[in-house]
Design a protein around this motif. Structure first.
Motif, PDB file in Angstrom:
ATOM      1  N   ASP A 254       0.819  -1.218   0.000  1.00 56.17           N
ATOM      2  CA  ASP A 254       0.000   0.000   0.000  1.00 56.17           C
ATOM      3  C   ASP A 254       0.850   1.265   0.000  1.00 56.17           C
ATOM      4  O   ASP A 254       0.433   2.299  -0.526  1.00 56.17           O
TER       5      ASP A 254
ATOM      6  N   ASP B 126      -3.949   4.230   2.794  1.00 56.37           N
ATOM      7  CA  ASP B 126      -2.781   3.410   2.440  1.00 56.37           C
ATOM      8  C   ASP B 126      -1.710   3.437   3.536  1.00 56.37           C
ATOM      9  O   ASP B 126      -1.060   2.427   3.801  1.00 56.37           O
TER      10      ASP B 126
ATOM     11  N   ARG C 195       1.777  -7.040   3.206  1.00 53.90           N
ATOM     12  CA  ARG C 195       0.772  -7.957   2.645  1.00 53.90           C
ATOM     13  C   ARG C 195       1.247  -9.406   2.666  1.00 53.90           C
ATOM     14  O   ARG C 195       0.477 -10.307   2.341  1.00 53.90           O
TER      15      ARG C 195
ATOM     16  N   ASP D 121      -5.664  -2.011   2.540  1.00 53.90           N
ATOM     17  CA  ASP D 121      -6.987  -1.396   2.488  1.00 53.90           C
ATOM     18  C   ASP D 121      -7.698  -1.882   1.236  1.00 53.90           C
ATOM     19  O   ASP D 121      -7.057  -2.275   0.251  1.00 53.90           O
TER      20      ASP D 121
ATOM     21  N   SER E 234      -9.414  -1.194  -1.884  1.00 52.36           N
ATOM     22  CA  SER E 234      -9.730  -0.133  -2.840  1.00 52.36           C
ATOM     23  C   SER E 234     -10.309  -0.695  -4.129  1.00 52.36           C
ATOM     24  O   SER E 234     -11.085  -0.034  -4.802  1.00 52.36           O
TER      25      SER E 234
HETATM   26 MG    MG Z   1      -4.080   0.408  -0.824  1.00 52.27          MG
END
Ligand code: MG
Ligand code: ADP
Length: 291
Positions: free
Chosen positions: A32, A77, A150, A198, A200
């Motif tokens: 992010d 982010d 991640r 997040d 998106s």
């Molecule tokens: Mg993101």
């Protein structure tokens, strides 16, 4: 070959070979925000997002909410990495016939979010364009021990989201959402998720990014995926721009998070499935991409 044949993520992958990184870069393209050296205890976070007229908004929408979104999606982010935002620069492209008022109101929207999240706007750039463009680049900091990427999801981890999904574009929520910074900071301080990002581009597609980075699979319990009012399961899975957090927690921590939230009412985290060892267990997605 045309850009549309590669797709958004194919294009980003293709560009990676033209973006050499030094060994000092802790994380470059692919999360992010970028993670960079800063001091003994903290990393610097760096992210940017661009919104364009007729792609993300139209002139009929409120300029304040366009400004709001431009900064809020960057803060989202930074939150997704476990950090907090600090300084931003704002670049705008404006058509020459655009009322000055429109730009001023866009900045009011930016300023309101900046104040709320303690961000200082410290510069930017202004050019003439055919359509309105707004780009914000945002710095943040994260204590090294709180950084979440991640790629840390492990088989057996529970998967959570921070709020109901779907229908964000139609309902207008994508223009006035508040990034889940407080929830992210609470999580990294008290529970330390194994992976986080997040949402998106839609839950399904975004979860696949965590699965790919962590080399694991996932099994979702469709019935427990929280939906916004009027959103079908497919919309909750595939609509973009929810800006809720998606995170994974080791089983013991997941149970203690569930116990904790029975006792208090400040935040609610929704368990929606588990991480598996079978990398073939991907989530079927019709995720949003730009091409
Ligand atoms: Mg993101
Ligand atoms: P997010 O939705 O979290 O903002 P994106 O899906 O836009 O992330 O981008 C995915 C990753 O690719 C991020 O690490 C981002 O910095 C990187 N990225 C996106 N576009 C470009 C580009 N044009 N050049 C280099 N890196 C890019």
């Amino acid at each position: 070959m045309k850009v549309s044949q590669l797709g958004e993520f194919g294009l980003i992958d293709a560009l990676k070979k033209f973006t050499p990184v030094s060994k000092r870069v802790i994380k470059g393209i692919g999360d992010d925000a970028a993670v960079l050296p800063f001091n003994k205890n903290e990393y610097l976070l760096f992210t940017t997002d661009m919104l364009a007229e007729d792609t993300h908004f139209t002139r009929r929408m409120s300029p304040q909410s366009i400004g709001h979104k431009a900064l809020a999606c960057n803060i989202s982010d930074i939150a997704a990495m476990g950090g907090y935002p600090t300084f931003a620069v704002v670049s705008i492209g404006t058509p020459k016939n655009l009322p000055v008022r429109f730009v001023e109101e866009m900045y009011q929207g930016i300023q309101r979010v900046a104040k709320h999240f303690n961000v200082s706007i410290v510069g930017g750039d202004t050019i003439k364009t055919d359509k309105i463009i707004i780009n914000i680049a945002l710095l943040g900091l994260v204590e090294k021990k709180y950084l979440v990427a991640r790629d840390g999801a492990r088989p057996g981890d529970w998967i959570f989201v921070t709020g109901p999904l779907g229908n964000s574009l139609k309902s207008g929520r994508h223009l006035n959402f508040l990034p889940r910074l407080a929830q992210a900071r609470f999580l990294v301080e008290k529970f330390k998720p194994s992976a986080m990002m997040d949402i998106s581009d839609g839950l399904a597609g975004d979860l696949n990014h965590i699965l790919k980075a962590s080399q694991v699979g996932a099994c979702l319990d469709d019935a427990s995926i929280p939906r916004q009012r009027g959103a079908s399961l497919s919309q909750a899975l595939n609509d973009g721009e929810d800006f809720e957090l998606l995170f994974t927690l080791a089983p013991l921590k997941a149970r203690s998070l569930m116990d904790w939230q029975v006792r208090q009412k400040s935040f609610y985290f929704y368990p929606i499935g588990t991480i598996t060892a079978n990398v073939k267990e991907k989530i079927n997605s019709k995720s949003f991409t730009h091409f």
